[in-house]
Scaffold this active site. Structure first.
Site, short mmCIF file in Angstrom:
data_model
loop_
_atom_site.label_atom_id
_atom_site.label_comp_id
_atom_site.label_asym_id
_atom_site.label_seq_id
_atom_site.Cartn_x
_atom_site.Cartn_y
_atom_site.Cartn_z
N HIS A 140 0.75 -1.27 0.22
CA HIS A 140 -0.01 0.12 0.00
C HIS A 140 0.73 1.16 0.00
O HIS A 140 1.58 1.50 0.98
CB HIS A 140 -1.00 0.07 1.25
CG HIS A 140 -1.94 1.13 1.38
ND1 HIS A 140 -2.16 1.63 2.33
CD2 HIS A 140 -2.56 1.92 0.15
CE1 HIS A 140 -3.07 2.58 2.04
NE2 HIS A 140 -3.17 2.66 0.84
N ASN A 190 -4.73 3.94 7.28
CA ASN A 190 -6.29 4.23 7.19
C ASN A 190 -7.02 4.11 8.65
O ASN A 190 -7.91 4.60 8.78
CB ASN A 190 -7.16 3.74 5.85
CG ASN A 190 -6.51 4.45 4.70
OD1 ASN A 190 -6.18 5.72 4.85
ND2 ASN A 190 -6.62 3.86 3.61
N1 CAA Z 1 10.59 15.52 -8.33
C1 CAA Z 1 11.47 15.13 -7.46
N2 CAA Z 1 11.18 15.92 -6.16
C2 CAA Z 1 10.04 16.61 -6.09
C3 CAA Z 1 9.32 16.99 -7.30
C4 CAA Z 1 9.36 16.03 -8.53
N3 CAA Z 1 8.72 16.44 -9.52
N4 CAA Z 1 8.32 17.77 -7.00
C5 CAA Z 1 8.45 18.01 -5.62
N5 CAA Z 1 9.60 17.35 -5.24
C6 CAA Z 1 10.15 17.71 -3.76
C7 CAA Z 1 10.36 18.99 -3.41
O1 CAA Z 1 11.52 19.50 -3.93
C8 CAA Z 1 10.68 18.95 -1.86
O2 CAA Z 1 11.77 18.33 -1.34
P1 CAA Z 1 12.60 18.94 -0.34
O3 CAA Z 1 11.70 18.61 0.78
O4 CAA Z 1 13.77 18.14 -0.24
O5 CAA Z 1 12.45 20.54 -0.50
C9 CAA Z 1 9.37 17.80 -1.58
O6 CAA Z 1 9.40 17.02 -2.73
C10 CAA Z 1 7.88 18.38 -1.16
O7 CAA Z 1 7.61 18.99 -2.61
P2 CAA Z 1 6.93 20.54 -2.47
O8 CAA Z 1 7.80 21.61 -1.76
O9 CAA Z 1 6.69 20.99 -3.76
O10 CAA Z 1 5.71 20.43 -1.90
P3 CAA Z 1 5.32 20.39 -0.17
O11 CAA Z 1 6.15 20.82 0.74
O12 CAA Z 1 3.71 21.50 -0.48
O13 CAA Z 1 4.78 19.05 0.09
C11 CAA Z 1 3.29 16.90 0.06
C12 CAA Z 1 3.68 18.40 -0.80
C13 CAA Z 1 4.72 16.11 0.04
C14 CAA Z 1 2.28 16.45 -0.93
C15 CAA Z 1 3.14 17.27 1.60
O14 CAA Z 1 1.90 18.31 1.16
C16 CAA Z 1 2.43 16.14 2.25
O15 CAA Z 1 3.24 15.41 2.68
N6 CAA Z 1 0.96 16.23 2.31
C17 CAA Z 1 0.39 14.93 2.93
C18 CAA Z 1 -0.15 14.17 2.05
C19 CAA Z 1 -0.65 12.86 2.52
O16 CAA Z 1 -0.95 12.68 3.64
N7 CAA Z 1 -0.70 11.82 1.67
C20 CAA Z 1 -1.33 10.40 2.25
C21 CAA Z 1 -2.59 10.57 1.63
S1 CAA Z 1 -3.34 8.99 2.42
C22 CAA Z 1 -3.32 7.90 1.14
O17 CAA Z 1 -2.65 8.13 -0.05
C23 CAA Z 1 -3.57 6.77 1.52
C24 CAA Z 1 -5.03 6.32 1.28
O18 CAA Z 1 -5.14 4.94 1.20
C25 CAA Z 1 -6.16 7.13 1.34
#
Ligand code: CAA
Length: 288
Positions: A140, A190
């Site tokens: 997952h 979850n």
């Molecule tokens: N390639 C490589 N790296 C990238 C990239 C790309 N195209 N785009 C972004 N990154 C990197 C950034 O450079 C940054 O790296 P550093 O920390 O080293 O600086 C990092 O990724 C974060 O990117 P951003 O700064 O652009 O974005 P952010 O700080 O706003 O974070 C996020 C975005 C990671 C999505 C963050 O908001 C987060 O963790 N949110 C929570 C998401 C979450 O909870 N997901 C789980 C949902 S539940 C689920 O999926 C399962 C289910 O069954 C429901």
């Protein structure tokens, strides 16, 4: 056994991310979608993410080219025949998964490991669809797959220890951290996340605070990267609702029950980011 070649079924939000990171880690990866249009959409989002990585300086062009060279898109399930690990990231419908696993069972070698990226369906039930139940596991991943570091590795009562170890080693080889858990609906994340998100919807529905105040409370008070209503939109309100239904049916605990507002938003087609409208308006940048 070592995993050399990987198959991914489904090139949507999750499947495309899984295929991408597998190819980025150097594993020959075949991703299958049901139509050329859906395949192109998924491959397009992979190229866009990789290009974004190059622009942000996270990736060099040569690594992007290498990742794309390791990745093959197809609409034929037969092209997954030589894979050692097949990860199913198709729609969350048990009948669809049954048909897929039964077809794969006839196509892939007897040692191949079958994994599902399901967030809430039973891995044990899926294992009954094939003649290799001890080689069926859950892997997952989390959204966005390339950025979220976790994979929940799910075993059933009869999972083979060698297959589990091989799958864990592959997860680590693609740069993820694994947590192991048994096949209980919702696994670890979850089980904890869904009650939290639906409680936030309930609090909003009951007028405790505004959308922004609820989200800011959790972002600024607890250091969460996204507030719960924003996250529900991001995951998809339809997906969130669907998971609540499965979890409530399994555990019969009110904390998993969907609040009426969530159900109505889904019925009204407000599925969050994917439809442009949920708790937020996603047609603007940033969402408003
Ligand atoms: N390639 C490589 N790296 C990238 C990239 C790309 N195209 N785009 C972004 N990154 C990197 C950034 O450079 C940054 O790296 P550093 O920390 O080293 O600086 C990092 O990724 C974060 O990117 P951003 O700064 O652009 O974005 P952010 O700080 O706003 O974070 C996020 C975005 C990671 C999505 C963050 O908001 C987060 O963790 N949110 C929570 C998401 C979450 O909870 N997901 C789980 C949902 S539940 C689920 O999926 C399962 C289910 O069954 C429901």
């Amino acid at each position: 056994m070592a995993i050399r070649k990987v198959g991914v079924v489904g090139c949507g939000l999750m499947g495309s991310g899984i295929a991408q990171i597998s190819a980025q880690a150097g594993f020959p990866t075949v991703v299958r979608e049901i139509s050329p249009e859906l395949l192109e959409r998924g491959m397009g989002s992979i190229r866009k993410f990789l290009r974004g990585g190059v622009e942000k300086g996270k990736l060099i062009q040569a690594d992007m080219d290498k990742a794309l060279a390791s990745l093959e898109g197809t609409t034929k399930l037969e092209d997954l025949a030589g894979c050692d690990l097949v990860i199913e990231a198709a729609t969350e419908n048990l009948a669809v998964k049954k048909e897929l696993f039964q077809a794969l069972d006839g196509l892939c070698g007897p040692e191949a490991i079958f994994a599902s990226n399901t967030s809430s369906l039973s891995i044990t039930e899926m294992s009954t669809f094939v003649k290799r139940p001890e080689r069926v596991i859950g892997l997952h991943f989390f959204n966005p797959v390339p950025l979220m570091k976790l994979v929940e590795v799910v075993h059933t009562l009869r999972t083979d220890a060698g297959a589990l170890a091989a799958a864990k080693a592959w997860c680590m080889a693609i740069g993820k951290t694994v947590v192991s858990c048994g096949d209980s609906t919702g696994f670890v994340v979850n089980r904890l996340l869904i009650p939290y998100m639906v409680d936030a919807v309930r609090a909003f529905e009951q007028g405790l605070a505004s959308r922004d105040d609820i989200d800011n409370a959790m972002k600024l008070g607890c250091g969460y990267p996204m507030g719960p209503l924003f996250l529900a939109d991001y995951v998809g309100l339809d997906t969130t609702y669907y998971i609540t239904e499965i979890m409530f049916n399994e555990f019969k605990e009110p904390r998993f029950a969907a609040p009426p507002l969530l159900k109505r938003m889904v019925l009204a087609g407000m599925h969050g980011r994917k439809t442009g409208r949920g708790f937020y308006d996603w047609s603007t940048h940033p969402p408003s």
